[in-house]
Scaffold this motif. Structure first.
Motif, PDB file in Angstrom:
ATOM      1  N   THR A   1     -15.031  19.393 -22.706  1.00 36.23           N
ATOM      2  CA  THR A   1     -15.518  19.646 -21.357  1.00 36.23           C
ATOM      3  C   THR A   1     -16.654  20.661 -21.408  1.00 36.23           C
ATOM      4  O   THR A   1     -16.817  21.376 -22.407  1.00 36.23           O
ATOM      5  N   GLU A   2     -17.416  20.734 -20.320  1.00 36.08           N
ATOM      6  CA  GLU A   2     -18.490  21.725 -20.253  1.00 36.08           C
ATOM      7  C   GLU A   2     -17.914  23.133 -20.306  1.00 36.08           C
ATOM      8  O   GLU A   2     -18.503  24.021 -20.921  1.00 36.08           O
ATOM      9  N   ALA A   3     -16.763  23.342 -19.692  1.00 31.61           N
ATOM     10  CA  ALA A   3     -16.114  24.655 -19.736  1.00 31.61           C
ATOM     11  C   ALA A   3     -15.749  25.018 -21.175  1.00 31.61           C
ATOM     12  O   ALA A   3     -15.905  26.181 -21.590  1.00 31.61           O
ATOM     13  N   ALA A   4     -15.283  24.055 -21.944  1.00 31.12           N
ATOM     14  CA  ALA A   4     -14.943  24.302 -23.343  1.00 31.12           C
ATOM     15  C   ALA A   4     -16.193  24.651 -24.149  1.00 31.12           C
ATOM     16  O   ALA A   4     -16.151  25.538 -25.013  1.00 31.12           O
ATOM     17  N   VAL A   5     -17.297  23.975 -23.873  1.00 31.29           N
ATOM     18  CA  VAL A   5     -18.557  24.281 -24.572  1.00 31.29           C
ATOM     19  C   VAL A   5     -18.996  25.699 -24.238  1.00 31.29           C
ATOM     20  O   VAL A   5     -19.376  26.464 -25.134  1.00 31.29           O
ATOM     21  N   ARG A   6     -18.928  26.071 -22.969  1.00 30.08           N
ATOM     22  CA  ARG A   6     -19.309  27.437 -22.590  1.00 30.08           C
ATOM     23  C   ARG A   6     -18.407  28.459 -23.280  1.00 30.08           C
ATOM     24  O   ARG A   6     -18.872  29.509 -23.718  1.00 30.08           O
ATOM     25  N   TRP A   7     -17.117  28.167 -23.441  1.00 28.70           N
ATOM     26  CA  TRP A   7     -16.200  29.063 -24.139  1.00 28.70           C
ATOM     27  C   TRP A   7     -16.564  29.151 -25.627  1.00 28.70           C
ATOM     28  O   TRP A   7     -16.576  30.236 -26.206  1.00 28.70           O
ATOM     29  N   LEU A   8     -16.868  28.012 -26.233  1.00 27.20           N
ATOM     30  CA  LEU A   8     -17.267  28.013 -27.642  1.00 27.20           C
ATOM     31  C   LEU A   8     -18.535  28.829 -27.840  1.00 27.20           C
ATOM     32  O   LEU A   8     -18.672  29.548 -28.836  1.00 27.20           O
ATOM     33  N   TRP A   9     -19.464  28.720 -26.912  1.00 24.70           N
ATOM     34  CA  TRP A   9     -20.684  29.532 -26.980  1.00 24.70           C
ATOM     35  C   TRP A   9     -20.339  31.011 -26.828  1.00 24.70           C
ATOM     36  O   TRP A   9     -20.837  31.854 -27.563  1.00 24.70           O
ATOM     37  N   HIS A  10     -19.481  31.327 -25.873  1.00 20.26           N
ATOM     38  CA  HIS A  10     -19.108  32.709 -25.590  1.00 20.26           C
ATOM     39  C   HIS A  10     -18.433  33.368 -26.795  1.00 20.26           C
ATOM     40  O   HIS A  10     -18.713  34.529 -27.111  1.00 20.26           O
ATOM     41  N   THR A  11     -17.557  32.638 -27.449  1.00 20.82           N
ATOM     42  CA  THR A  11     -16.825  33.195 -28.593  1.00 20.82           C
ATOM     43  C   THR A  11     -17.642  33.165 -29.886  1.00 20.82           C
ATOM     44  O   THR A  11     -17.254  33.781 -30.864  1.00 20.82           O
ATOM     45  N   GLY A  12     -18.736  32.420 -29.885  1.00 20.79           N
ATOM     46  CA  GLY A  12     -19.568  32.333 -31.084  1.00 20.79           C
ATOM     47  C   GLY A  12     -19.137  31.239 -32.042  1.00 20.79           C
ATOM     48  O   GLY A  12     -19.696  31.114 -33.132  1.00 20.79           O
ATOM     49  N   ALA A  13     -18.141  30.459 -31.651  1.00 20.42           N
ATOM     50  CA  ALA A  13     -17.677  29.370 -32.520  1.00 20.42           C
ATOM     51  C   ALA A  13     -18.744  28.285 -32.655  1.00 20.42           C
ATOM     52  O   ALA A  13     -18.817  27.604 -33.671  1.00 20.42           O
ATOM     53  N   LEU A  14     -19.561  28.129 -31.627  1.00 18.79           N
ATOM     54  CA  LEU A  14     -20.668  27.172 -31.629  1.00 18.79           C
ATOM     55  C   LEU A  14     -21.943  27.961 -31.393  1.00 18.79           C
ATOM     56  O   LEU A  14     -22.079  28.650 -30.372  1.00 18.79           O
ATOM     57  N   LYS A  15     -22.862  27.899 -32.337  1.00 17.50           N
ATOM     58  CA  LYS A  15     -24.106  28.651 -32.218  1.00 17.50           C
ATOM     59  C   LYS A  15     -24.917  28.160 -31.029  1.00 17.50           C
ATOM     60  O   LYS A  15     -24.905  26.970 -30.700  1.00 17.50           O
ATOM     61  N   SER A  16     -25.619  29.100 -30.410  1.00 14.53           N
ATOM     62  CA  SER A  16     -26.493  28.753 -29.291  1.00 14.53           C
ATOM     63  C   SER A  16     -27.575  29.815 -29.171  1.00 14.53           C
ATOM     64  O   SER A  16     -27.531  30.842 -29.853  1.00 14.53           O
TER      65      SER A  16
ATOM     66  N   SER B   1     -28.000  24.459 -27.620  1.00 14.50           N
ATOM     67  CA  SER B   1     -27.619  24.353 -29.027  1.00 14.50           C
ATOM     68  C   SER B   1     -28.503  23.309 -29.669  1.00 14.50           C
ATOM     69  O   SER B   1     -28.889  22.325 -29.027  1.00 14.50           O
ATOM     70  N   SER B   2     -28.818  23.509 -30.922  1.00 12.53           N
ATOM     71  CA  SER B   2     -29.628  22.529 -31.651  1.00 12.53           C
ATOM     72  C   SER B   2     -28.721  21.476 -32.274  1.00 12.53           C
ATOM     73  O   SER B   2     -27.501  21.659 -32.376  1.00 12.53           O
ATOM     74  N   ALA B   3     -29.327  20.402 -32.706  1.00 13.25           N
ATOM     75  CA  ALA B   3     -28.582  19.348 -33.393  1.00 13.25           C
ATOM     76  C   ALA B   3     -27.938  19.908 -34.657  1.00 13.25           C
ATOM     77  O   ALA B   3     -26.812  19.535 -35.007  1.00 13.25           O
ATOM     78  N   GLU B   4     -28.625  20.830 -35.325  1.00 13.12           N
ATOM     79  CA  GLU B   4     -28.075  21.460 -36.533  1.00 13.12           C
ATOM     80  C   GLU B   4     -26.851  22.306 -36.204  1.00 13.12           C
ATOM     81  O   GLU B   4     -25.879  22.322 -36.960  1.00 13.12           O
ATOM     82  N   ASP B   5     -26.892  23.019 -35.064  1.00 14.13           N
ATOM     83  CA  ASP B   5     -25.744  23.830 -34.648  1.00 14.13           C
ATOM     84  C   ASP B   5     -24.521  22.951 -34.413  1.00 14.13           C
ATOM     85  O   ASP B   5     -23.407  23.283 -34.824  1.00 14.13           O
ATOM     86  N   ILE B   6     -24.738  21.820 -33.750  1.00 15.15           N
ATOM     87  CA  ILE B   6     -23.643  20.908 -33.446  1.00 15.15           C
ATOM     88  C   ILE B   6     -23.076  20.307 -34.734  1.00 15.15           C
ATOM     89  O   ILE B   6     -21.863  20.235 -34.921  1.00 15.15           O
ATOM     90  N   ALA B   7     -23.962  19.895 -35.640  1.00 13.80           N
ATOM     91  CA  ALA B   7     -23.515  19.320 -36.898  1.00 13.80           C
ATOM     92  C   ALA B   7     -22.721  20.339 -37.714  1.00 13.80           C
ATOM     93  O   ALA B   7     -21.685  20.011 -38.299  1.00 13.80           O
ATOM     94  N   SER B   8     -23.176  21.568 -37.725  1.00 16.79           N
ATOM     95  CA  SER B   8     -22.474  22.637 -38.441  1.00 16.79           C
ATOM     96  C   SER B   8     -21.100  22.869 -37.837  1.00 16.79           C
ATOM     97  O   SER B   8     -20.113  23.052 -38.562  1.00 16.79           O
TER      98      SER B   8
END
Length: 61
Positions: free
Chosen positions: A24-39, A48-55
């Motif tokens: 969900t979009e809320a989950a993506v925002r949480w992943l960004w907030h915690t740093g689990a997904l680079k942004s 986020s870049s395609a490289e960030d998502i792939a990583s």
């Protein structure tokens, strides 16, 4: 030398990232907030870049 289209990295906004990682979009925002997904913030919007998502997906396996 002019940049070609293939030289320009692909960036995704929250709804697009959510679709790519099937969350969900809320989950993506949480992943960004915690740093689990680079942004990064560009023009006041978080992306986020395609490289960030792939990583992120490689780390999930």
């Amino acid at each position: 030398m002019a940049a070609t289209l293939s030289d320009i990295p692909e960036f995704y906004f929250c709804p697009e990232v959510a679709g790519k990682i099937r969350r969900t979009e809320a989950a993506v925002r949480w992943l960004w907030h915690t740093g689990a997904l680079k942004s990064r913030v560009v023009g006041g919007r978080r992306i986020s870049s395609a490289e960030d998502i792939a990583s992120f997906l490689d780390g999930a396996a």
